[in-house]
Design an enzyme around this catalytic site. Structure first.
Site, PDB file in Angstrom:
ATOM      1  N   CYS A  56      27.329  34.557  41.796  1.00 17.68           N
ATOM      2  CA  CYS A  56      26.463  33.737  42.645  1.00 17.68           C
ATOM      3  C   CYS A  56      27.299  33.319  43.844  1.00 17.68           C
ATOM      4  O   CYS A  56      28.483  33.637  43.921  1.00 17.68           O
ATOM      5  CB  CYS A  56      25.849  32.558  41.894  1.00 17.68           C
ATOM      6  SG  CYS A  56      26.990  31.290  41.338  1.00 17.68           S
ATOM      7  N   CYS A  84      22.960  35.907  45.597  1.00 22.37           N
ATOM      8  CA  CYS A  84      24.034  36.112  46.570  1.00 22.37           C
ATOM      9  C   CYS A  84      23.659  37.144  47.614  1.00 22.37           C
ATOM     10  O   CYS A  84      24.468  37.512  48.447  1.00 22.37           O
ATOM     11  CB  CYS A  84      25.357  36.454  45.886  1.00 22.37           C
ATOM     12  SG  CYS A  84      25.374  37.951  44.925  1.00 22.37           S
ATOM     13  N   CYS A 116      27.313  41.046  47.564  1.00 22.86           N
ATOM     14  CA  CYS A 116      27.945  41.703  46.429  1.00 22.86           C
ATOM     15  C   CYS A 116      28.160  43.174  46.766  1.00 22.86           C
ATOM     16  O   CYS A 116      27.213  43.863  47.149  1.00 22.86           O
ATOM     17  CB  CYS A 116      27.060  41.563  45.187  1.00 22.86           C
ATOM     18  SG  CYS A 116      27.828  42.234  43.713  1.00 22.86           S
TER      19      CYS A 116
END
Length: 140
Positions: free
Chosen positions: A14, A88, A92
């Site tokens: 996150c 997120c 990522c």
């Protein structure tokens, strides 16, 4: 889908690695024991874990007070079989051959323990489903 020890590995990500991903990692460790390798990280980690997340997990008998947010690295993704993102966005790194799950969970940042409890419980249910899929208990 397993590391050299034969265990599947999961990375929870996150933004701040202070709430959702910490709770998910703690649930997976608690519920799956040593059947799964567990990591968590954040794209913009905070200095410490959210106190409301610590309190909510303590109510469930899990102590995450000693955990520290960690920065997300490409290596962490590379070393994981499953990467579970939680709000997120595109931060990522996406690597070929990895499995990605995106769990839509409310961000507990800045909320009290009353608001974090339902998020904690939703994460537990998602983690239980993940365990059944990647590391079910051996049946006799």
């Amino acid at each position: 889908m397993a590391d050299s020890s034969g265990k599947p590995s999961v990375l929870f990500v996150c933004v701040h690695n202070a709430g959702r991903s910490q709770m998910a990692a703690a649930w997976l460790t608690h519920l799956a024991g040593d059947r799964v390798e567990v990591r968590s990280a954040g794209s913009d980690p905070r200095a410490s874990v959210n106190p409301a997340a610590v309190a909510a997990m303590a109510e469930a008998g899990i102590d995450i007070s000693a955990e520290t947010p960690k920065v997300l690295t490409v290596d962490a993704v590379r070393e994981s079989d499953v990467c579970v993102t939680m709000g997120c966005g595109d931060t990522c790194p996406v690597l070929p051959g990895k499995r990605y799950l995106d769990w839509q969970l409310e961000d507990p940042a800045g909320q009290g323990v009353e608001a974090v409890r339902p998020i904690r419980d939703e994460i537990r249910a998602l983690v239980e489903g993940l365990i059944e899929e990647i590391a079910p208990e051996a049946t006799a």
